[in-house]
Design a protein around this motif. Structure first.
Motif, PDB file in Angstrom:
ATOM      1  N   PHE A  32       0.843  -1.200   0.000  1.00 19.40           N
ATOM      2  CA  PHE A  32       0.000   0.000   0.000  1.00 19.40           C
ATOM      3  C   PHE A  32       0.879   1.251   0.000  1.00 19.40           C
ATOM      4  CE2 PHE A  32      -1.935   3.511   2.272  1.00 19.40           C
ATOM      5  CZ  PHE A  32      -3.150   3.645   1.635  1.00 19.40           C
ATOM      6  N   TRP A  33       1.864   1.298   0.898  1.00 19.22           N
ATOM      7  CA  TRP A  33       2.691   2.510   1.016  1.00 19.22           C
ATOM      8  C   TRP A  33       3.596   2.708  -0.192  1.00 19.22           C
ATOM      9  CZ3 TRP A  33       0.725   6.064   3.534  1.00 19.22           C
ATOM     10  CH2 TRP A  33      -0.016   5.801   4.680  1.00 19.22           C
ATOM     11  N   GLN A  34       4.054   1.586  -0.781  1.00 21.68           N
ATOM     12  CA  GLN A  34       4.882   1.709  -1.990  1.00 21.68           C
ATOM     13  C   GLN A  34       4.067   2.378  -3.108  1.00 21.68           C
ATOM     14  OE1 GLN A  34       7.953   1.232  -0.633  1.00 21.68           O
ATOM     15  NE2 GLN A  34       8.542   0.099  -2.457  1.00 21.68           N
ATOM     16  N   VAL A  67       9.482   7.249  13.832  1.00 25.33           N
ATOM     17  CA  VAL A  67       9.227   5.864  13.426  1.00 25.33           C
ATOM     18  C   VAL A  67       7.978   5.866  12.543  1.00 25.33           C
ATOM     19  CG1 VAL A  67       8.667   3.550  14.242  1.00 25.33           C
ATOM     20  CG2 VAL A  67      10.340   4.931  15.486  1.00 25.33           C
ATOM     21  N   GLY A  68       8.168   5.438  11.301  1.00 29.91           N
ATOM     22  CA  GLY A  68       7.083   5.572  10.321  1.00 29.91           C
ATOM     23  C   GLY A  68       7.097   6.997   9.790  1.00 29.91           C
ATOM     24  N   ALA A  69       8.285   7.459   9.433  1.00 33.68           N
ATOM     25  CA  ALA A  69       8.462   8.876   9.034  1.00 33.68           C
ATOM     26  C   ALA A  69       7.900   9.152   7.654  1.00 33.68           C
ATOM     27  CB  ALA A  69       9.943   9.230   9.066  1.00 33.68           C
ATOM     28  N   GLY A  72       8.601  12.232   5.206  1.00 31.47           N
ATOM     29  CA  GLY A  72       9.225  13.290   6.012  1.00 31.47           C
ATOM     30  C   GLY A  72       8.414  14.571   6.040  1.00 31.47           C
ATOM     31  N   ARG A  73       7.117  14.487   5.736  1.00 30.56           N
ATOM     32  CA  ARG A  73       6.331  15.738   5.665  1.00 30.56           C
ATOM     33  C   ARG A  73       6.292  16.426   7.020  1.00 30.56           C
ATOM     34  NH1 ARG A  73       0.143  15.487   7.068  1.00 30.56           N
ATOM     35  NH2 ARG A  73       0.248  13.608   8.315  1.00 30.56           N
ATOM     36  N   LEU A  74       6.371  15.660   8.131  1.00 28.22           N
ATOM     37  CA  LEU A  74       6.442  16.293   9.455  1.00 28.22           C
ATOM     38  C   LEU A  74       7.898  16.468   9.869  1.00 28.22           C
ATOM     39  CD1 LEU A  74       3.694  14.246  11.348  1.00 28.22           C
ATOM     40  CD2 LEU A  74       3.448  16.463  10.266  1.00 28.22           C
ATOM     41  N   LEU A  75       8.650  15.379   9.725  1.00 27.53           N
ATOM     42  CA  LEU A  75      10.018  15.352  10.257  1.00 27.53           C
ATOM     43  C   LEU A  75      10.900  16.447   9.662  1.00 27.53           C
ATOM     44  CD1 LEU A  75      11.776  13.676  12.195  1.00 27.53           C
ATOM     45  CD2 LEU A  75      12.607  12.419  10.208  1.00 27.53           C
ATOM     46  N   LEU A  88      12.897   6.715  10.212  1.00 32.85           N
ATOM     47  CA  LEU A  88      12.836   5.253  10.070  1.00 32.85           C
ATOM     48  C   LEU A  88      11.485   4.870   9.458  1.00 32.85           C
ATOM     49  CD1 LEU A  88      14.016   2.663  12.663  1.00 32.85           C
ATOM     50  CD2 LEU A  88      11.724   2.448  11.722  1.00 32.85           C
ATOM     51  N   ASP A  89      11.546   4.015   8.471  1.00 36.57           N
ATOM     52  CA  ASP A  89      10.295   3.572   7.820  1.00 36.57           C
ATOM     53  C   ASP A  89      10.601   2.271   7.087  1.00 36.57           C
ATOM     54  OD1 ASP A  89       7.557   5.359   6.968  1.00 36.57           O
ATOM     55  OD2 ASP A  89       7.932   3.516   5.832  1.00 36.57           O
ATOM     56  N   TYR A  90       9.585   1.419   6.924  1.00 32.71           N
ATOM     57  CA  TYR A  90       9.868   0.187   6.184  1.00 32.71           C
ATOM     58  C   TYR A  90       9.551   0.291   4.701  1.00 32.71           C
ATOM     59  CZ  TYR A  90       5.046  -1.772   7.113  1.00 32.71           C
ATOM     60  OH  TYR A  90       3.708  -2.013   7.214  1.00 32.71           O
ATOM     61  N   LEU A 114       9.380  -1.263  12.285  1.00 31.87           N
ATOM     62  CA  LEU A 114       9.335  -0.911  13.716  1.00 31.87           C
ATOM     63  C   LEU A 114       9.742  -2.104  14.589  1.00 31.87           C
ATOM     64  CD1 LEU A 114       8.320   0.574  16.314  1.00 31.87           C
ATOM     65  CD2 LEU A 114       6.005  -0.011  15.618  1.00 31.87           C
ATOM     66  N   GLU A 115       9.301  -3.285  14.185  1.00 28.04           N
ATOM     67  CA  GLU A 115       9.569  -4.498  14.963  1.00 28.04           C
ATOM     68  C   GLU A 115      11.076  -4.751  15.126  1.00 28.04           C
ATOM     69  OE1 GLU A 115       7.537  -4.030  12.498  1.00 28.04           O
ATOM     70  OE2 GLU A 115       5.557  -4.775  13.069  1.00 28.04           O
ATOM     71  N   HIS A 116      11.892  -4.223  14.175  1.00 25.88           N
ATOM     72  CA  HIS A 116      13.340  -4.438  14.244  1.00 25.88           C
ATOM     73  C   HIS A 116      14.097  -3.143  14.527  1.00 25.88           C
ATOM     74  CE1 HIS A 116      12.609  -8.452  12.897  1.00 25.88           C
ATOM     75  NE2 HIS A 116      11.909  -7.992  11.875  1.00 25.88           N
TER      76      HIS A 116
HETATM   77  C1  LIG Z   1       0.234   7.331   7.500  1.00 26.56           C
HETATM   78  S1  LIG Z   1       1.943   7.271   7.068  1.00 26.56           S
HETATM   79  C2  LIG Z   1       2.547   8.524   8.163  1.00 26.56           C
HETATM   80  C3  LIG Z   1       3.839   9.125   7.703  1.00 26.56           C
HETATM   81  C4  LIG Z   1       4.286  10.299   8.571  1.00 26.56           C
HETATM   82  N1  LIG Z   1       4.403   9.905   9.947  1.00 26.56           N
HETATM   83  C5  LIG Z   1       3.290  11.437   8.426  1.00 26.56           C
HETATM   84  O1  LIG Z   1       2.575  11.741   9.389  1.00 26.56           O
HETATM   85  O2  LIG Z   1       3.234  11.996   7.339  1.00 26.56           O
HETATM   86  C6  LIG Z   1       2.477   5.769   7.878  1.00 26.56           C
HETATM   87  C7  LIG Z   1       3.926   5.435   7.606  1.00 26.56           C
HETATM   88  O3  LIG Z   1       4.327   4.445   8.555  1.00 26.56           O
HETATM   89  C8  LIG Z   1       5.079   3.448   7.892  1.00 26.56           C
HETATM   90  N2  LIG Z   1       4.915   2.203   8.665  1.00 26.56           N
HETATM   91  C9  LIG Z   1       3.748   1.561   8.937  1.00 26.56           C
HETATM   92  N3  LIG Z   1       3.989   0.449   9.658  1.00 26.56           N
HETATM   93  C10 LIG Z   1       5.337   0.393   9.846  1.00 26.56           C
HETATM   94  C11 LIG Z   1       6.194  -0.522  10.503  1.00 26.56           C
HETATM   95  N4  LIG Z   1       5.715  -1.592  11.125  1.00 26.56           N
HETATM   96  N5  LIG Z   1       7.520  -0.285  10.482  1.00 26.56           N
HETATM   97  C12 LIG Z   1       8.025   0.810   9.854  1.00 26.56           C
HETATM   98  N6  LIG Z   1       7.263   1.714   9.197  1.00 26.56           N
HETATM   99  C13 LIG Z   1       5.929   1.516   9.201  1.00 26.56           C
HETATM  100  C14 LIG Z   1       4.494   3.382   6.488  1.00 26.56           C
HETATM  101  O4  LIG Z   1       5.418   2.835   5.572  1.00 26.56           O
HETATM  102  C15 LIG Z   1       4.184   4.858   6.222  1.00 26.56           C
HETATM  103  O5  LIG Z   1       5.267   5.510   5.620  1.00 26.56           O
END
Ligand SMILES: C[S@@+](CC[C@H](N)C(=O)[O-])C[C@H]1O[C@@H](n2cnc3c(N)ncnc32)[C@H](O)[C@@H]1O
Length: 262
Positions: A32-34, A67-69, A72-75, A88-90, A114-116
């Motif tokens: 989905f995210w890709q 985590v889940g950046a 980078g719209r916020l970061l 960090l993001d997967y 996140l798990e790792h």
């Molecule tokens: C809704 S977006 C939010 C991105 C950012 N935090 C923002 O507010 O714009 C969720 C992000 O979390 C990442 N994500 C979701 N589950 C994750 C996981 N288990 N480990 C790492 N990244 C994860 C997704 O790849 C995606 O980029």
């Protein structure tokens, strides 16, 4: 026999596992995210009040990890306030969008789940997780990982699913209200007995449409035009032949401190 109601972590898991999209399967969520990466930023509302508030919170922090950046719209808006920043993001494609913005050199990216995260990122003073826990079946483990990654402050950002009036109406008509994840997260943090403070930050969104046809096409509601306009009326202002459409929404922040002073 006494039966206990399911605890908050069990209720969260049930909610996550009920998603028809099955995004609780990491490979599904990643796909989905890709697919979303290229147009993620333009689909998201600006959050100026939330960013200003977070910026103020970063005073004295030496390092920030999101985590889940994502893109980078916020970061990236916060990066100037802290000497060391990790995204960090997967999703490699979400991180590629972030890197395409030419972040300053003190921003590094880590592609892992996140798990790792504990194996790939050291603890940082401040950790942020914004809308990145939605499909984590094991919220207990996820929160512990985030807590272990933060030396000083952990910020969890979520909403309670109350967003734009037209999406709320669309979901009400379909019988699929969005989950109140912010409230569930708060319950979970409470259950863990962590010191935390909850903040609500109100944001505003305004869109303009050149005509009624454009507005209706955007709203995608299965109702007659007059009913849609009547429902949205408190949020609409006439602008020539078109409309201004404005609403407010709340961002919920949980601030978990390590020194009993969140
Ligand atoms: C809704 S977006 C939010 C991105 C950012 N935090 C923002 O507010 O714009 C969720 C992000 O979390 C990442 N994500 C979701 N589950 C994750 C996981 N288990 N480990 C790492 N990244 C994860 C997704 O790849 C995606 O980029």
């Amino acid at each position: 026999m006494t039966t206990f109601p399911p605890d908050i972590f069990e209720r969260w898991r049930t909610l996550v596992l009920s998603a028809r999209s099955e995004r609780f399967r990491a490979e599904r969520d990643l796909t989905f995210w890709q697919g979303k990466a290229a147009d993620y930023d333009q689909s998201q509302p600006a959050l100026p009040n939330t960013l200003a508030w977070l910026h103020g919170q970063l005073k004295g922090s030496r390092s920030l990890l999101e985590v889940g950046a994502g893109t980078g719209r916020l970061l990236l808006s916060l990066a100037g306030a802290v000497p060391h920043v990790t995204a960090l993001d997967y999703s490699p494609d979400m991180l590629a969008q972030l890197r395409a913005k030419n972040p300053p050199e003190h921003v590094q990216t880590v592609c892992c789940a996140l798990e790792h995260a504990l194996e790939h990122a050291p603890p940082h003073d401040t950790v942020l997780a914004a809308w990145s826990l939605a499909y984590q079946p094991d919220l207990h483990a996820a929160l512990h990982t985030l807590h272990a990654l933060s030396r000083r402050d952990l910020y969890l950002l979520e909403d309670d699913g109350i967003g734009s009036p037209h999406v709320q109406l669309r979901r009400a008509l379909a019988g699929t209200p969005k989950p109140a994840r912010a409230s569930l997260l708060r319950e979970a943090v409470q259950a863990l007995g962590w010191t935390f403070a909850a903040h609500t930050i109100t944001e505003e969104r305004e869109l303009s449409f050149a005509s009624t046809t454009e507005l209706l096409a955007y709203c995608r509601l299965p109702l007659p035009e007059q009913e849609i306009l009547a429902h949205l009326q408190p949020h609409l202002t006439r602008a020539g032949n078109g409309w201004g459409y404005r609403w407010t929404f709340d961002v919920h922040v949980l601030h978990i401190g390590h020194q009993g002073k969140a």
